[in-house]
Scaffold this motif. Structure first.
Motif, PDB file in Angstrom:
ATOM      1  N   LYS A 139       0.852  -1.182   0.000  1.00  0.00           N
ATOM      2  CA  LYS A 139       0.000   0.000   0.000  1.00  0.00           C
ATOM      3  C   LYS A 139       0.892   1.238   0.000  1.00  0.00           C
ATOM      4  CE  LYS A 139      -4.034   2.144   1.939  1.00  0.00           C
ATOM      5  NZ  LYS A 139      -4.421   2.676   0.675  1.00  0.00           N
ATOM      6  N   GLN A 198      -3.211   3.226  -5.335  1.00  0.00           N
ATOM      7  CA  GLN A 198      -3.712   2.719  -4.059  1.00  0.00           C
ATOM      8  C   GLN A 198      -3.089   1.402  -3.651  1.00  0.00           C
ATOM      9  OE1 GLN A 198      -7.552   2.659  -5.646  1.00  0.00           O
ATOM     10  NE2 GLN A 198      -7.865   4.841  -5.438  1.00  0.00           N
ATOM     11  N   ASN A 199      -2.488   0.700  -4.602  1.00  0.00           N
ATOM     12  CA  ASN A 199      -1.877  -0.586  -4.299  1.00  0.00           C
ATOM     13  C   ASN A 199      -0.859  -0.926  -5.377  1.00  0.00           C
ATOM     14  OD1 ASN A 199      -1.634  -2.873  -2.636  1.00  0.00           O
ATOM     15  ND2 ASN A 199      -3.002  -4.063  -3.916  1.00  0.00           N
ATOM     16  N   GLN A 221       7.648   4.710  -4.772  1.00  0.00           N
ATOM     17  CA  GLN A 221       6.903   3.788  -3.919  1.00  0.00           C
ATOM     18  C   GLN A 221       7.148   2.337  -4.331  1.00  0.00           C
ATOM     19  OE1 GLN A 221       4.791   4.447  -0.983  1.00  0.00           O
ATOM     20  NE2 GLN A 221       6.366   6.031  -1.210  1.00  0.00           N
ATOM     21  N   THR A 274       2.066   5.221  -0.072  1.00  0.00           N
ATOM     22  CA  THR A 274       1.611   6.426   0.616  1.00  0.00           C
ATOM     23  C   THR A 274       2.098   7.658  -0.137  1.00  0.00           C
ATOM     24  OG1 THR A 274       3.571   6.437   2.044  1.00  0.00           O
ATOM     25  CG2 THR A 274       1.617   5.327   2.892  1.00  0.00           C
ATOM     26  N   GLY A 275       1.280   8.701  -0.109  1.00  0.00           N
ATOM     27  CA  GLY A 275       1.663   9.972  -0.704  1.00  0.00           C
ATOM     28  C   GLY A 275       1.538  10.042  -2.212  1.00  0.00           C
TER      29      GLY A 275
END
Length: 80
Positions: free
Chosen positions: A4, A11-12, A69, A6-7
């Protein structure tokens, strides 16, 4: 693996690691075309090479990005 982020808009992040190679990357949400491109470009690459290439990339004024990410997700997966 599922991660998951962040920022960022996605979303996944889903991916596999096989023989230290990144496989089957899928981003859920976010900029669909760009994220499909990233997923195809990293397919079959060495995990550390992907981390080295995309870690620290920023999206506009955000402190992170979907590629960054992905690097964080890979680091988590390999225990870094």
């Amino acid at each position: 693996m599922h991660y998951k982020p962040t920022g960022v808009c996605s979303q996944n992040i889903e991916f596999d690691i096989e023989d230290n190679k990144v496989k089957n990357v899928h981003f859920i949400g976010g900029c669909n075309g760009n994220l499909q491109g990233i997923a195809r470009l990293v397919e079959g690459m060495d995990v550390q090479e992907v981390i080295d290439r995309v870690e620290g990339i920023r999206c506009g004024f955000k402190a992170t990005s979907c590629p960054d990410q992905l690097a964080q997700a890979l680091k988590t997966a390999i225990g870094k």
